[in-house]
Design a protein around this motif. Structure first.
Motif, PDB file in Angstrom:
ATOM      1  N   GLN A 187       0.866  -1.182   0.000  1.00 57.00           N
ATOM      2  CA  GLN A 187       0.000   0.000   0.000  1.00 57.00           C
ATOM      3  C   GLN A 187       0.900   1.228   0.000  1.00 57.00           C
ATOM      4  N   LEU A 188       1.069   1.810  -1.164  1.00 60.37           N
ATOM      5  CA  LEU A 188       1.896   3.015  -1.249  1.00 60.37           C
ATOM      6  C   LEU A 188       1.133   4.205  -0.670  1.00 60.37           C
ATOM      7  N   ALA A 189       1.864   5.109  -0.067  1.00 58.41           N
ATOM      8  CA  ALA A 189       1.223   6.255   0.572  1.00 58.41           C
ATOM      9  C   ALA A 189       2.245   7.336   0.874  1.00 58.41           C
TER      10      ALA A 189
ATOM     11  N   CYS B 252      -4.962  12.913  -7.361  1.00 60.15           N
ATOM     12  CA  CYS B 252      -3.570  12.504  -7.164  1.00 60.15           C
ATOM     13  C   CYS B 252      -3.380  11.055  -7.598  1.00 60.15           C
ATOM     14  N   THR B 253      -2.305  10.798  -8.368  1.00 61.25           N
ATOM     15  CA  THR B 253      -2.005   9.440  -8.835  1.00 61.25           C
ATOM     16  C   THR B 253      -0.806   8.860  -8.095  1.00 61.25           C
ATOM     17  N   LEU B 254      -0.318   9.567  -7.088  1.00 55.51           N
ATOM     18  CA  LEU B 254       0.969   9.251  -6.453  1.00 55.51           C
ATOM     19  C   LEU B 254       2.082   9.189  -7.514  1.00 55.51           C
ATOM     20  N   CYS B 255       1.895   9.969  -8.579  1.00 50.95           N
ATOM     21  CA  CYS B 255       2.849   9.998  -9.703  1.00 50.95           C
ATOM     22  C   CYS B 255       3.146   8.581 -10.190  1.00 50.95           C
TER      23      CYS B 255
ATOM     24  N   LEU C 104       7.101  12.150   3.037  1.00 57.66           N
ATOM     25  CA  LEU C 104       7.770  10.857   2.908  1.00 57.66           C
ATOM     26  C   LEU C 104       6.885   9.960   2.054  1.00 57.66           C
ATOM     27  N   PHE C 105       7.521   9.058   1.313  1.00 64.73           N
ATOM     28  CA  PHE C 105       6.779   8.184   0.403  1.00 64.73           C
ATOM     29  C   PHE C 105       7.246   6.750   0.612  1.00 64.73           C
ATOM     30  N   GLY C 106       6.298   5.824   0.653  1.00 59.33           N
ATOM     31  CA  GLY C 106       6.683   4.426   0.785  1.00 59.33           C
ATOM     32  C   GLY C 106       5.483   3.524   0.984  1.00 59.33           C
TER      33      GLY C 106
ATOM     34  N   LYS D  31     -10.130   4.430   6.322  1.00 64.12           N
ATOM     35  CA  LYS D  31      -8.747   3.942   6.492  1.00 64.12           C
ATOM     36  C   LYS D  31      -7.794   4.595   5.482  1.00 64.12           C
ATOM     37  N   PRO D  32      -7.580   5.899   5.606  1.00 62.32           N
ATOM     38  CA  PRO D  32      -6.656   6.547   4.660  1.00 62.32           C
ATOM     39  C   PRO D  32      -5.263   5.932   4.755  1.00 62.32           C
ATOM     40  N   ALA D  33      -4.636   5.718   3.593  1.00 58.93           N
ATOM     41  CA  ALA D  33      -3.268   5.204   3.597  1.00 58.93           C
ATOM     42  C   ALA D  33      -2.285   6.322   3.948  1.00 58.93           C
TER      43      ALA D  33
END
Lengths: 211, 298
Positions: free
Chosen positions: A5-7, A135-138, A166-168, A196-198
């Protein structure tokens, strides 16, 4: 919980409200394969268009005991996204492999029902394309093997001068974002709706200044 | 929420069409009503459904792709409505042409299903607390049926005069029930406390939080789609307007209008105008939690 789960994790303690993430987001996503995001009347009296990311400012407390909170706001890539099941065409979906919530611009009919179903107001109808955007999380950046590995991050994360973003993978307990959430008291927005937002936010912290 | 005229027209027009069909089917099933009355009423109902369907296309950014909306019936009430509406229209047309009781029964089931789909589109959204209630479904059903009932009276004057009296009485009763149920929803919503606050919206636990900037000076989708943009007094006035137009005025015309065709047509016109205002208010009353993030431009 095992799947990725990227966030984003956004540290409100260090965000200075410079809007660099906003402009870099707009720049990257205007140059991508989906074509430019609407940018109507940008230097005129009533500028419009679509944005995936905004920085807002709130004042907490009463003078003189006030605190300024700069608050970056984008799609939270909910683990239980209310915007997805309501979509009548299947244009709005959550990717099984990495948890990113996306819109298929070619299937969207612009009915706006997904935006009604998002309590955070994370979606914007592109005023020119007449389809829902967010947003597509690029997603067109983070997997691009032509980029050096350190650049395979969302444009907003790359642009932040204070490292507030931070991204991960929040499902990997050893990731930088999981550690930040665990150690920094990371929290989710509007937990009352059980989306449940990531994406998580790190709270402001008191810094003791010792002479 | 911003009231969209396309959706206001869709829900009020198809509501009246559904109500008219149910009333005519009930009359046709219980007694042998004149063929003309049943047929013309079905044609009027179908015309209203077509008008509603046309109005709904104006809500879409990409109407040419509307056919895609039938694909997600497993999860989306909107998708279900998109399937049930044309199915109901088709069965209604078959019933109008054949008079078959089986076609009528299937059309009635689809008609009820359509009320459920339309209501659930609004009632299924958990954080729009004003809509999140069984009363939303009940009111879509009752208000639609009441307006259809009222519309059946002038049609009866023209094609089934001996039954216009009982239908006017029925329209009166249905209007009263719908009016009371709508008031019940008003009372319920007046007591609501928003679950979301600025504290939960930005996650800062403090009773006093004020927005200083929303990130831009101009408007955006977020500042347009979720705000009705009218002063509070307009919203309050619209509530009083629909409360008078939906029942008391048409009821007076139904009961004491002299039983003329003009009085019955006026009763329907006033009630329908009231329902347009009612639907406007239905949207304007709903407070979307995203509005917490858009309280001040700078």
């Amino acid at each position: 919980m095992s799947k990725k789960q990227l966030a984003l994790v956004i540290d409100l303690n260090v965000c200075v409200g410079c809007h660099a993430c906003v402009t870099s987001c707009k720049e990257w996503n205007s140059a991508g394969e989906a074509g430019p995001m609407a940018d109507e009347n940008p230097y005129g009296k009533d500028p419009g268009g679509a944005f995936f990311n905004r920085v807002q400012t709130f004042e907490v407390g009463e003078f003189p005991n006030t605190e300024t909170v700069h608050f970056p706001k984008s799609c939270l890539h909910c683990e239980d996204p209310p915007c997805v099941p309501v979509c009548p065409t299947g244009a709005s979906y959550k990717r099984a492999e990495d948890g990113i919530v996306l819109v298929d611009y070619d299937k969207c009919i612009g009915c706006k029902y997904c935006a009604w179903a998002c309590p955070y107001g994370a979606r914007e109808l592109d005023p020119r394309e007449k389809v829902m955007t967010k947003c597509t999380l690029c997603v067109d950046r983070i997997y691009d093997e032509l980029l050096p590995p350190q650049d395979r991050q969302p444009a907003c994360v790359m642009a932040c001068p204070t490292n507030a973003r931070l991204f991960g993978d929040v499902h990997d307990p050893e990731s930088v974002v999981s550690k930040a959430i665990r150690e920094g008291g990371g929290y989710a927005l509007m937990p009352e709706w059980e989306t449940k937002p990531a994406n998580h936010y790190l709270p402001r912290r008191k810094t003791e200044y010792k002479e | 929420m911003k009231p969209a005229w396309s959706v206001i027209l869709l829900t009020t027009l198809i509501g009246a069409a559904q109500g008219l069909f149910l009333v005519v089917l009930a009359v046709d099933a219980s007694r042998s009503a004149p063929r003309d009355f049943v047929f013309v009423s079905c044609v009027v109902s179908l015309a209203l459904l077509v008008a509603g369907l046309i109005a709904s296309f104006f809500h879409l950014g990409r109407p040419e792709r509307a056919w895609r909306a039938a694909s997600q019936w497993r999860t989306s009430w909107l998708s279900r409505e998109v399937i049930v509406l044309p199915a109901f229209m088709a069965m209604l047309a078959i019933y109008a042409l054949s008079g078959s009781p089986i076609a009528g029964a299937v059309a009635a089931a689809l008609c009820i299903a359509l009320f459920v789909c339309t209501g659930m589109i609004y009632a299924c959204l958990p954080f729009l607390q004003e809509w999140r209630s069984p009363l939303t479904l009940v009111n879509f059903f009752l208000l639609g049926t009441a307006s259809g009932f009222t519309l059946s009276v002038p049609l009866a004057v023209l094609f089934y005069p001996q039954f216009a009296g009982p239908l006017a009485l029925g329209a009166f009763g249905m209007g009263a029930i719908a009016w009371l149920a709508r008031i019940a929803a008003l009372v319920r919503n007046a007591r609501l406390r928003p679950k979301s606050t600025l504290a939960t919206a930005i996650g800062v636990d403090h009773p006093r939080i004020v927005q200083k900037a929303q990130g831009f000076m101009g408007g955006s989708f977020n500042t347009r789609e979720f705000f009705h943009g009218r002063p509070d007094r307009v919203v309050r006035a619209s509530r009083w307007a629909f409360l008078i137009l939906v029942f008391p005025l048409p009821a007076w015309l139904l009961g004491w209008g002299g039983g003329s065709l003009q009085a019955f047509v006026a009763a329907f016109a006033l009630q329908f105008a009231g329902l347009l205002v009612e639907r406007w208010f239905f949207f304007a009353e709903a407070r979307h939690p995203q509005n917490l993030y858009y309280q001040a431009a700078s």
